[in-house]
Design an enzyme around this catalytic site. Sequence first.
Site, PDB file in Angstrom:
ATOM      1  N   GLU A 174       0.621  -1.149   0.282  1.00  0.00           N
ATOM      2  CA  GLU A 174      -0.047   0.289  -0.054  1.00  0.00           C
ATOM      3  C   GLU A 174       0.186   1.509   0.047  1.00  0.00           C
ATOM      4  O   GLU A 174       0.324   1.916   0.516  1.00  0.00           O
ATOM      5  CB  GLU A 174      -1.084  -0.022   0.876  1.00  0.00           C
ATOM      6  CG  GLU A 174      -1.677  -0.902   1.355  1.00  0.00           C
ATOM      7  CD  GLU A 174      -3.318  -0.847   2.614  1.00  0.00           C
ATOM      8  OE1 GLU A 174      -3.045   0.069   2.889  1.00  0.00           O
ATOM      9  OE2 GLU A 174      -3.693  -1.995   2.840  1.00  0.00           O
ATOM     10  N   GLY A 175       2.355   1.081  -0.484  1.00  0.00           N
ATOM     11  CA  GLY A 175       3.137   2.220  -0.519  1.00  0.00           C
ATOM     12  C   GLY A 175       4.078   2.988   0.969  1.00  0.00           C
ATOM     13  O   GLY A 175       3.821   3.996   1.057  1.00  0.00           O
TER      14      GLY A 175
END
Length: 372
Positions: free
Chosen positions: A324-325
């Site tokens: 998800e970064g």
Amino acid sequence: MDTTVDLDTFSSLVERPDESARRAAEERWQASAKPRGGLGQLEELGSWLASVQGAAPTRPLVAAKVLLFAGDHGVASLGVSRPQAPGGTARRIRAVLDGTAPVALLARRYGAQVRVVDLAVDADPGEFPEEVVRHRVRRGSGRIDVEDAVSAEEAARAFRAGVAIADEEADAGTDLVVLGDLGVGSTTVAAVLVGALCGTDAAAVTGRGSGIDDRIWMVKCATVRDALRRARPVLGDQLALLATSGGADFAAITGFLLQAAVRRLPVVLDGVVSAACALVAQRIAFRAPEWWQAGMSTGEPAQAKAYDRLTLTPVQDLGVSMGEGTGALLALPLLQAASDTLAEPSAVPAAGPLEPRPPARLPSAAELLGRG
């Protein structure tokens, strides 16, 4: 429909970052009122920012964007990921959109916007806003150990979508992209791409992904082995490789990375998925990795092999592996600090004796790292 994409053009269009700006930044560091090398890694990051911005002193990072490419993968049906209830990716996307996911919370802290792009999530597109699904190529991807992930036409569409997204962000004034991914089964796909491109066997690139145990790891390893057999015959054609062994999200990320380099838009890579796509992109344009930073080491063996081949060193190693970064986003305050420190005029002493100045108020840790 025409499925051709002229990949050769990227090799000529991607230029190196500005070496003169890098040298100017290094000279600026040397002239500043501090011990030589006293700011450690911040100096390296500041010099890199100067080169990709083509400016020394650097411009402050004020328009960072977290960009999450989403897609589910057919290999998840083999149980290669920790068991998740149906619709897990859709729930994670909604958590990002409503601001409760860790990446959304951290992005607010660091002053970054978040954008989610659904390329191949296994969910009804009506579940998400139009801006999330307008680049969608299909619902889910094929089981790459026995079939292609996507068709040649779908891979081309996804690649072009990634190129278009890079143009959208560059035209919108985004000055740094934190690149992440969302989906189930993606670390298995990434392991196949890295294993194929690095010429290694399945065990050398198969990691624990979502936190799997030994039994599931063996299933995952066998899946990677079988998928590698299908990937190797198409290694000479990067788009065919993405169609056979990647997926719509992987093709889009690869297109995005290449066009971001063309548009001189710096990117911070997150986990093994973005690392695998970066490795594919490097095969297309060898100068492109100079526009990227490796934000985080996740402990995935495929990520380590990809970064070694890309000659990228992770900014941090905090063991963040959720995707998800999130891991790459934790590098943003360091990049902001490097940019601000290099840009600050007081970093370089003026000629002649310094006039005494009243003591400045020391900023709090929240002010230094939170930026609002």
